[in-house]
Design an enzyme around this catalytic site. Structure first.
Site, mmCIF file in Angstrom:
data_model
loop_
_atom_site.group_PDB
_atom_site.id
_atom_site.type_symbol
_atom_site.label_atom_id
_atom_site.label_comp_id
_atom_site.label_asym_id
_atom_site.label_seq_id
_atom_site.Cartn_x
_atom_site.Cartn_y
_atom_site.Cartn_z
ATOM 1 N N PRO A 78 3.436 -9.552 -6.888
ATOM 2 C CA PRO A 78 4.316 -8.452 -6.481
ATOM 3 C C PRO A 78 5.220 -7.972 -7.622
ATOM 4 O O PRO A 78 5.854 -6.927 -7.492
ATOM 5 C CB PRO A 78 5.159 -9.067 -5.347
ATOM 6 C CG PRO A 78 4.401 -10.280 -4.904
ATOM 7 C CD PRO A 78 3.721 -10.789 -6.134
ATOM 8 N N GLU B 238 4.657 -20.584 -3.664
ATOM 9 C CA GLU B 238 5.802 -19.686 -3.885
ATOM 10 C C GLU B 238 5.730 -19.005 -5.242
ATOM 11 O O GLU B 238 6.584 -18.192 -5.568
ATOM 12 C CB GLU B 238 7.129 -20.445 -3.763
ATOM 13 C CG GLU B 238 7.307 -21.292 -2.508
ATOM 14 C CD GLU B 238 6.600 -20.771 -1.255
ATOM 15 O OE1 GLU B 238 6.886 -19.632 -0.846
ATOM 16 O OE2 GLU B 238 5.775 -21.514 -0.695
ATOM 17 N N ARG C 62 -16.788 -0.194 -7.903
ATOM 18 C CA ARG C 62 -17.369 1.092 -7.499
ATOM 19 C C ARG C 62 -17.318 2.131 -8.623
ATOM 20 O O ARG C 62 -17.928 3.188 -8.499
ATOM 21 C CB ARG C 62 -16.701 1.617 -6.223
ATOM 22 C CG ARG C 62 -15.231 1.888 -6.351
ATOM 23 C CD ARG C 62 -14.620 2.264 -5.011
ATOM 24 N NE ARG C 62 -15.090 3.555 -4.543
ATOM 25 C CZ ARG C 62 -14.710 4.715 -5.046
ATOM 26 N NH1 ARG C 62 -13.842 4.747 -6.039
ATOM 27 N NH2 ARG C 62 -15.181 5.841 -4.569
ATOM 28 N N ASP D 286 -14.053 11.417 -7.577
ATOM 29 C CA ASP D 286 -13.422 12.626 -8.105
ATOM 30 C C ASP D 286 -12.114 12.918 -7.387
ATOM 31 O O ASP D 286 -11.234 13.544 -7.958
ATOM 32 C CB ASP D 286 -14.354 13.832 -7.950
ATOM 33 C CG ASP D 286 -15.706 13.579 -8.598
ATOM 34 O OD1 ASP D 286 -15.771 12.701 -9.493
ATOM 35 O OD2 ASP D 286 -16.682 14.238 -8.208
#
Ligand code: JAH
Length: 226
Positions: A57, A84, A121, A136
């Site tokens: 994070p 943690e 992808r 696109d």
């Protein structure tokens, strides 16, 4: 293309294969100790071309642009924490620290799968034409315009007439305008960054006028979520 999964415990040397310890200075929870992480990453690197990613994070926001840059690399190592957190010294191993959003999960595994999906992808030849066409959309920097298929009316909900008109220039303009409308309403931050043409600015003015006209008409029921 190959994807392999590794268990950090493979790089421990004790009977109980311990990878975590309590934090120095006190506090709750357990912290990933540095030795298994260093030994794992050193074993998995294939050379200076390997890029080591850390999912946390605290990372920089993961974007489509980063996915495209990573798709051009030859070897990625995705490092996932649990517990943690990890001993901060493991950041010495890391080329790029990314976050997939402002929420805490139980570990970096799901973010790693998200990064793998976004990158894979974009690797040429890995997926079919549909996926390559779809890429696109975000490359344009705006949200997608609304799409519809048959039937033309369903449960009283009509497909916008213009899409059935066969007027390709009018359809192109309508789609661009609706993409701008959605982006303005949901992600104004993207509009600031987008490269807007003269036509885009004209369409945005039309949208703004329409939104102001709506503000003067009776309010729809709105339930705040936050
Ligand atoms: C939680 C290690 N940006 C999403 C994200 C990424 C990683 C983690 N949580 C959320 C995480 C616990 C331990 C990583």
């Amino acid at each position: 293309m190959q994807i392999r999964v590794h268990d950090l415990r493979a790089w421990t040397h004790d009977r109980h294969r311990v990878v975590d310890e309590p934090p120095y200075g006190g506090g709750t929870g357990m912290i990933l100790k540095p030795e298994p992480v260093f030994e794992a990453v050193e074993a998995l690197r294939v050379g200076p071309e390997s890029r080591v990613l850390l999912l946390t994070p605290q990372g920089v926001p993961f974007t489509h642009g980063q996915a495209a840059a990573l798709a051009a690399e030859t070897h990625l190592v995705l490092l996932c924490g649990r517990y943690e957190g990890f001993d901060d010294r493991i950041r010495a191993l890391v080329d790029l620290e990314v976050s997939i959003g402002d929420y805490i999960l139980t570990g970096g595994e799901l973010p790693a799968l998200v990064v793998v999906d976004a990158v894979v992808r974009l690797v040429p030849g890995v997926l079919g034409d549909a996926a390559s066409a779809a890429q696109d959309s975000f490359a344009g920097g705006l949200l997608e315009f609304p799409q519809f298929t048959r039937p033309p009316e369903y449960r009283g909900l009509a497909v916008p007439q213009i899409l059935l008109s066969g007027n390709h220039e009018a359809i192109r303009r309508w789609r661009r305008k609706e993409a701008l409308r959605r982006t303005l309403s949901r992600r104004p931050d993207l509009l600031t960054a987008a490269a807007l043409s003269e036509e885009d600015r004209l369409l945005l003015k039309e949208v703004t006028r329409e939104v102001q006209a709506e503000a003067g008409s009776p309010a729809r029921l709105s339930i705040p979520l936050v």
